[in-house]
Design an enzyme around this catalytic site. Structure first.
Site, PDB file in Angstrom:
ATOM      1  N   HIS A   1       0.839  -1.210   0.000  1.00  0.00           N
ATOM      2  CA  HIS A   1       0.000   0.000   0.000  1.00  0.00           C
ATOM      3  C   HIS A   1       0.871   1.256   0.000  1.00  0.00           C
ATOM      4  CE1 HIS A   1      -3.111  -2.661   2.172  1.00  0.00           C
ATOM      5  NE2 HIS A   1      -3.673  -2.348   1.030  1.00  0.00           N
TER       6      HIS A   1
ATOM      7  N   LYS B   1     -16.323  -7.032   5.533  1.00  0.00           N
ATOM      8  CA  LYS B   1     -15.035  -7.740   5.560  1.00  0.00           C
ATOM      9  C   LYS B   1     -14.591  -8.086   6.980  1.00  0.00           C
ATOM     10  CE  LYS B   1     -12.519  -6.785   1.304  1.00  0.00           C
ATOM     11  NZ  LYS B   1     -11.260  -6.291   0.757  1.00  0.00           N
TER      12      LYS B   1
ATOM     13  N   ARG C   1      -1.827  -6.176  -8.475  1.00  0.00           N
ATOM     14  CA  ARG C   1      -0.819  -7.173  -8.122  1.00  0.00           C
ATOM     15  C   ARG C   1      -0.785  -8.207  -9.239  1.00  0.00           C
ATOM     16  NH1 ARG C   1      -2.956  -7.593  -2.070  1.00  0.00           N
ATOM     17  NH2 ARG C   1      -4.796  -7.127  -3.279  1.00  0.00           N
TER      18      ARG C   1
ATOM     19  N   SER D   1      -2.660  -8.015   2.680  1.00  0.00           N
ATOM     20  CA  SER D   1      -3.022  -7.846   4.096  1.00  0.00           C
ATOM     21  C   SER D   1      -3.494  -9.161   4.705  1.00  0.00           C
ATOM     22  CB  SER D   1      -4.139  -6.810   4.233  1.00  0.00           C
ATOM     23  OG  SER D   1      -3.715  -5.561   3.778  1.00  0.00           O
TER      24      SER D   1
HETATM   25  P1  ADP Z   1      -9.720  -3.428  -0.941  1.00  0.00           P
HETATM   26  O1  ADP Z   1     -10.700  -3.923   0.060  1.00  0.00           O
HETATM   27  O2  ADP Z   1     -10.116  -2.166  -1.624  1.00  0.00           O
HETATM   28  O3  ADP Z   1      -9.198  -4.478  -1.893  1.00  0.00           O
HETATM   29  P2  ADP Z   1      -7.046  -3.341   0.150  1.00  0.00           P
HETATM   30  O4  ADP Z   1      -6.604  -2.585   1.359  1.00  0.00           O
HETATM   31  O5  ADP Z   1      -6.836  -4.810   0.163  1.00  0.00           O
HETATM   32  O6  ADP Z   1      -8.535  -2.941  -0.022  1.00  0.00           O
HETATM   33  O7  ADP Z   1      -6.309  -2.759  -1.135  1.00  0.00           O
HETATM   34  C1  ADP Z   1      -6.436  -1.422  -1.536  1.00  0.00           C
HETATM   35  C2  ADP Z   1      -5.772  -1.254  -2.882  1.00  0.00           C
HETATM   36  O8  ADP Z   1      -4.368  -1.472  -2.762  1.00  0.00           O
HETATM   37  C3  ADP Z   1      -6.248  -2.240  -3.948  1.00  0.00           C
HETATM   38  O9  ADP Z   1      -6.247  -1.571  -5.198  1.00  0.00           O
HETATM   39  C4  ADP Z   1      -5.197  -3.322  -3.926  1.00  0.00           C
HETATM   40  O10 ADP Z   1      -5.112  -4.000  -5.163  1.00  0.00           O
HETATM   41  C5  ADP Z   1      -3.957  -2.477  -3.658  1.00  0.00           C
HETATM   42  N1  ADP Z   1      -2.891  -3.269  -3.069  1.00  0.00           N
HETATM   43  C6  ADP Z   1      -2.900  -3.957  -1.917  1.00  0.00           C
HETATM   44  N2  ADP Z   1      -1.726  -4.579  -1.697  1.00  0.00           N
HETATM   45  C7  ADP Z   1      -0.933  -4.281  -2.774  1.00  0.00           C
HETATM   46  C8  ADP Z   1       0.398  -4.636  -3.189  1.00  0.00           C
HETATM   47  N3  ADP Z   1       1.138  -5.447  -2.443  1.00  0.00           N
HETATM   48  N4  ADP Z   1       0.842  -4.158  -4.351  1.00  0.00           N
HETATM   49  C9  ADP Z   1       0.060  -3.351  -5.120  1.00  0.00           C
HETATM   50  N5  ADP Z   1      -1.183  -2.985  -4.805  1.00  0.00           N
HETATM   51  C10 ADP Z   1      -1.690  -3.439  -3.652  1.00  0.00           C
END
Ligand code: ADP
Length: 163
Positions: free
Chosen positions: A19, A43, A95, A133
Site C-alpha cells: 500500500h 469484511k 498485483r 493484508s
Molecule cells: P480493498 O478492500 O479495496 O481491496 P485493500 O486494502 O486490500 O482494499 O487494497 C487497496 C488497494 O491497494 C487495492 O487496489 C489493492 O489492489 C492495492 N494493493 C494492496 N496490496 C498491494 C500490493 N502489495 N501491491 C500493489 N497494490 C496493492
C-alpha cells in the site's frame, strides 16, 4: 496539471509496504492525495476504523512535504464519495492476474457511473507485489515474522492483536 486530486481507497487492514509503495507512486501524480479508508463492515476487519486510519496517518508525513494529503474514513458508494471530494482519478494497485478481473469490472462500472473520473492502476515495486493484508494477518496470527511486509509500527500492532 494544477490541483489534480487523486483518491486511493482501500480497507488497509492493516496497511502494508505494498500500500505504502502505491501511495508513494500516486503522490507523484497529483497535487492532493486522498487516502480513503473503507469502513467495510462486511469484511469484518481485524483493526478498527480508527486504528486503520492511524496506521495510514503514521506514514503519510513525508508526502505532506510535497503535496496535500488527507486520510478519511468512507462508507457508501465509492463514486459518490470521489465526486464529493472533487477528485479526478481513482488510484488502485494491481498485483497479480487475480486482482485484474475484479478491478477491471469496478473500473468499468465506475466509468459508466461517472466518465469524468479516471481509474489509474499502479504496480508496486516487485519486492512488494505479492504482499497481501490477508496473508500478513495469517503469518502474524501464527507467530511468524512480518517485518519485511509492514512498517515496524504495524508489526507492533499486529503482535499486540495476536498476543
Ligand atoms: P480493498 O478492500 O479495496 O481491496 P485493500 O486494502 O486490500 O482494499 O487494497 C487497496 C488497494 O491497494 C487495492 O487496489 C489493492 O489492489 C492495492 N494493493 C494492496 N496490496 C498491494 C500490493 N502489495 N501491491 C500493489 N497494490 C496493492
Amino acid at each position: 496539471m494544477s490541483n489534480r486530486v487523486a483518491f486511493y481507497p482501500g480497507t488497509f487492514d492493516p496497511m502494508t509496504l505494498g500500500h505504502l509503495d502505491i501511495m508513494k507512486r500516486a503522490s507523484r501524480l497529483c497535487d492532493k492525495l486522498i487516502i480513503a479508508v473503507a469502513i467495510n463492515r462486511d469484511k469484518n476487519p481485524l483493526f478498527s476504523l480508527e486504528e486503520r486510519v492511524e496506521m495510514v496517518e503514521h506514514v503519510v508525513k513525508p508526502f505532506r512535504k510535497r503535496i496535500d494529503v488527507e486520510v478519511l474514513p468512507f462508507e457508501g458508494l465509492l463514486i459518490h464519495f470521489v465526486e464529493k471530494c472533487g477528485a479526478s482519478m481513482i488510484v488502485r494497485g494491481l498485483r497479480a492476474v487475480s486482482d485484474f478481473e475484479y478491478e477491471f469490472q469496478m473500473a468499468g462500472m465506475n466509468d459508466r457511473l461517472n466518465p469524468d473520473i479516471e481509474t489509474v492502476f499502479l504496480m508496486a515495486d516487485p519486492q512488494y507485489q505479492t504482499i497481501a493484508s490477508r496473508l500478513v494477518k495469517e503469518i502474524a496470527r501464527l507467530g511468524g515474522d512480518v517485518s519485511q511486509f509492514v512498517t515496524p509500527e504495524v508489526a507492533t500492532r499486529l503482535k499486540e492483536k495476536y498476543s
